[in-house]
Design a protein around this motif. Structure first.
Motif, mmCIF file in Angstrom:
data_model
loop_
_atom_site.group_PDB
_atom_site.id
_atom_site.type_symbol
_atom_site.label_atom_id
_atom_site.label_comp_id
_atom_site.label_asym_id
_atom_site.label_seq_id
_atom_site.Cartn_x
_atom_site.Cartn_y
_atom_site.Cartn_z
ATOM 1 N N PHE A 86 0.839 -1.193 0.000
ATOM 2 C CA PHE A 86 0.000 0.000 0.000
ATOM 3 C C PHE A 86 0.878 1.247 0.000
ATOM 4 C CE2 PHE A 86 -2.832 3.266 1.726
ATOM 5 C CZ PHE A 86 -3.890 3.130 0.843
ATOM 6 N N GLU A 87 0.919 1.928 -1.111
ATOM 7 C CA GLU A 87 1.652 3.194 -1.264
ATOM 8 C C GLU A 87 3.128 3.049 -0.890
ATOM 9 O OE1 GLU A 87 -0.756 6.241 0.595
ATOM 10 O OE2 GLU A 87 -2.453 5.783 -0.712
ATOM 11 N N ASP A 88 3.669 1.854 -1.108
ATOM 12 C CA ASP A 88 5.085 1.530 -0.881
ATOM 13 C C ASP A 88 5.429 0.458 -1.904
ATOM 14 O OD1 ASP A 88 7.441 0.258 -0.138
ATOM 15 O OD2 ASP A 88 7.062 0.468 2.009
ATOM 16 N N ASN A 89 6.302 0.778 -2.865
ATOM 17 C CA ASN A 89 6.543 -0.188 -3.945
ATOM 18 C C ASN A 89 7.830 -0.997 -3.762
ATOM 19 O OD1 ASN A 89 8.483 1.679 -4.612
ATOM 20 N ND2 ASN A 89 7.860 1.889 -6.755
ATOM 21 N N THR A 90 8.306 -1.100 -2.538
ATOM 22 C CA THR A 90 9.509 -1.896 -2.271
ATOM 23 C C THR A 90 9.393 -3.303 -2.868
ATOM 24 O OG1 THR A 90 9.794 -0.727 -0.171
ATOM 25 C CG2 THR A 90 11.015 -2.791 -0.459
ATOM 26 N N GLY B 231 -2.562 -3.125 -4.763
ATOM 27 C CA GLY B 231 -2.148 -1.854 -4.180
ATOM 28 C C GLY B 231 -3.275 -1.173 -3.435
ATOM 29 N N GLY B 232 -4.299 -1.947 -3.105
ATOM 30 C CA GLY B 232 -5.417 -1.396 -2.346
ATOM 31 C C GLY B 232 -6.230 -0.371 -3.125
ATOM 32 N N GLY B 233 -5.984 -0.302 -4.452
ATOM 33 C CA GLY B 233 -6.737 0.634 -5.273
ATOM 34 C C GLY B 233 -6.354 2.088 -5.044
ATOM 35 N N SER B 234 -5.217 2.312 -4.397
ATOM 36 C CA SER B 234 -4.833 3.697 -4.089
ATOM 37 C C SER B 234 -4.603 4.515 -5.355
ATOM 38 C CB SER B 234 -3.554 3.735 -3.245
ATOM 39 O OG SER B 234 -3.132 5.086 -3.094
ATOM 40 N N LEU B 235 -5.179 5.700 -5.386
ATOM 41 C CA LEU B 235 -4.994 6.637 -6.503
ATOM 42 C C LEU B 235 -4.019 7.745 -6.122
ATOM 43 C CD1 LEU B 235 -8.719 6.975 -7.660
ATOM 44 C CD2 LEU B 235 -6.963 5.406 -8.516
ATOM 45 N N TRP C 134 9.084 -10.606 -17.557
ATOM 46 C CA TRP C 134 7.691 -10.664 -17.082
ATOM 47 C C TRP C 134 6.775 -10.529 -18.288
ATOM 48 C CZ3 TRP C 134 6.260 -11.843 -12.172
ATOM 49 C CH2 TRP C 134 7.280 -11.847 -11.215
ATOM 50 N N ALA C 135 5.694 -11.312 -18.327
ATOM 51 C CA ALA C 135 4.714 -11.163 -19.408
ATOM 52 C C ALA C 135 3.885 -9.906 -19.187
ATOM 53 C CB ALA C 135 3.802 -12.381 -19.468
ATOM 54 N N GLY C 136 3.619 -9.589 -17.929
ATOM 55 C CA GLY C 136 2.804 -8.418 -17.651
ATOM 56 C C GLY C 136 2.804 -8.070 -16.180
ATOM 57 N N VAL C 137 2.293 -6.877 -15.907
ATOM 58 C CA VAL C 137 2.086 -6.402 -14.537
ATOM 59 C C VAL C 137 0.681 -5.813 -14.485
ATOM 60 C CG1 VAL C 137 2.960 -4.949 -12.679
ATOM 61 C CG2 VAL C 137 4.550 -5.798 -14.424
ATOM 62 N N VAL C 138 -0.110 -6.280 -13.551
ATOM 63 C CA VAL C 138 -1.465 -5.753 -13.353
ATOM 64 C C VAL C 138 -1.500 -5.122 -11.969
ATOM 65 C CG1 VAL C 138 -3.913 -6.329 -13.103
ATOM 66 C CG2 VAL C 138 -2.526 -7.468 -14.856
ATOM 67 N N ILE C 139 -1.785 -3.837 -11.920
ATOM 68 C CA ILE C 139 -1.670 -3.080 -10.676
ATOM 69 C C ILE C 139 -3.015 -2.501 -10.282
ATOM 70 C CG2 ILE C 139 -0.591 -1.088 -9.557
ATOM 71 C CD1 ILE C 139 1.809 -1.450 -11.376
ATOM 72 N N ASP C 140 -3.531 -2.948 -9.139
ATOM 73 C CA ASP C 140 -4.731 -2.318 -8.580
ATOM 74 C C ASP C 140 -4.260 -1.068 -7.838
ATOM 75 O OD1 ASP C 140 -7.267 -1.753 -7.850
ATOM 76 O OD2 ASP C 140 -7.508 -3.425 -6.451
ATOM 77 N N THR D 32 5.978 6.518 -4.654
ATOM 78 C CA THR D 32 5.838 6.051 -3.270
ATOM 79 C C THR D 32 7.095 6.406 -2.485
ATOM 80 O OG1 THR D 32 6.846 3.875 -3.657
ATOM 81 C CG2 THR D 32 4.474 4.078 -4.055
ATOM 82 N N GLU D 33 7.020 6.197 -1.192
ATOM 83 C CA GLU D 33 8.229 6.217 -0.370
ATOM 84 C C GLU D 33 8.473 4.783 0.064
ATOM 85 O OE1 GLU D 33 8.868 9.423 2.414
ATOM 86 O OE2 GLU D 33 7.018 10.314 1.692
ATOM 87 N N ARG D 34 9.688 4.285 -0.220
ATOM 88 C CA ARG D 34 9.981 2.873 0.071
ATOM 89 C C ARG D 34 10.371 2.715 1.523
ATOM 90 N NH1 ARG D 34 13.298 2.887 -4.964
ATOM 91 N NH2 ARG D 34 11.735 2.754 -6.592
ATOM 92 N N ARG D 35 9.566 1.958 2.232
ATOM 93 C CA ARG D 35 9.828 1.714 3.654
ATOM 94 C C ARG D 35 10.085 0.237 3.930
ATOM 95 N NH1 ARG D 35 5.379 5.368 3.813
ATOM 96 N NH2 ARG D 35 5.978 7.412 4.598
ATOM 97 N N GLY D 36 10.230 -0.526 2.858
ATOM 98 C CA GLY D 36 10.506 -1.948 3.042
ATOM 99 C C GLY D 36 9.282 -2.779 3.368
ATOM 100 N N GLU D 37 8.104 -2.212 3.094
ATOM 101 C CA GLU D 37 6.866 -2.946 3.406
ATOM 102 C C GLU D 37 6.339 -3.664 2.164
ATOM 103 O OE1 GLU D 37 4.256 0.014 4.948
ATOM 104 O OE2 GLU D 37 5.559 0.465 6.642
ATOM 105 N N GLY D 38 5.459 -4.617 2.391
ATOM 106 C CA GLY D 38 4.837 -5.336 1.281
ATOM 107 C C GLY D 38 5.066 -6.826 1.414
#
Ligand SMILES: O=C([O-])CC(=O)C(=O)O
Length: 165
Positions: free
Chosen positions: A49-53, A72-76, A94-100, A126-132
């Motif tokens: 969520f709002e962290d793409n680590t 991604g929780g649908g975050s806009l 990768w064949a593809g990436v699907v991002i909510d 995002t700000e990377r905080r090592g989450e996910g």
């Protein structure tokens, strides 16, 4: 790879009576941002969520023809993937990436030889905080998607199956 993807409409014709839950159609909210408008492959997932680590780690690893599904929780509010990570996804097979959620660097993504579907562009990273989390069951627009499912995407939409179709 992409030219051989089955059409989602044909898959839906064949499976429209499947009420077992094995065949799922994602809600029609997607925009294509990558150069490949038709793609498919086995699913690997990221939940963040709002962290793409975890997205960065995934696209920088070998894709082996898989589709990365990002809950991604649908975050806009923040972009989970941009030109650099899109290029990494293409480079690493990768064949593809699907991002909510959102992406950015639209012009750069259009040149990436990979499928990229997301809700919208937004310029704020995002700000990377090592989450996910990686390879957990996720819900994308209310639909369960699990690692090892098969995902098929084209200009008509996105479908997911528990087995290869
Ligand atoms: O690095 C990021 O967080 C997203 C981005 O801008 C890129 O992939 O180029």
């Amino acid at each position: 790879m992409t030219s051989t993807s089955p059409a989602t409409c044909d898959l839906c014709d064949a499976h429209k009576a499947d009420d077992s839950g094995a065949f799922r159609v994602l809600p029609p909210v997607w925009r294509h941002f990558g150069a490949h408008r038709s793609f498919h492959g086995p699913v690997s997932t990221v939940k963040c969520f709002e962290d793409n680590t975890a997205v960065k780690a995934a696209v920088e690893s070998a894709g082996e023809g898989r589709v990365l599904v990002v809950d991604g929780g649908g975050s806009l509010r923040r972009a989970l993937l941009g030109g650099n990570l899109g290029a990494a996804a293409a480079r690493n097979g990768w064949a593809g990436v699907v991002i909510d959620g959102c992406v950015r660097d639209v012009a750069e993504l259009a040149a990436c030889e990979v499928g990229i579907c997301a809700l919208a562009p937004v310029p704020l990273p995002t700000e990377r905080r090592g989450e996910g989390q990686r390879d957990v069951a996720v819900r994308v627009q209310g639909v369960w998607v699990r690692p090892g499912d098969w995902l098929y995407a084209d200009e008509d939409g996105i479908v997911v199956s528990a087995v290869r179709l």
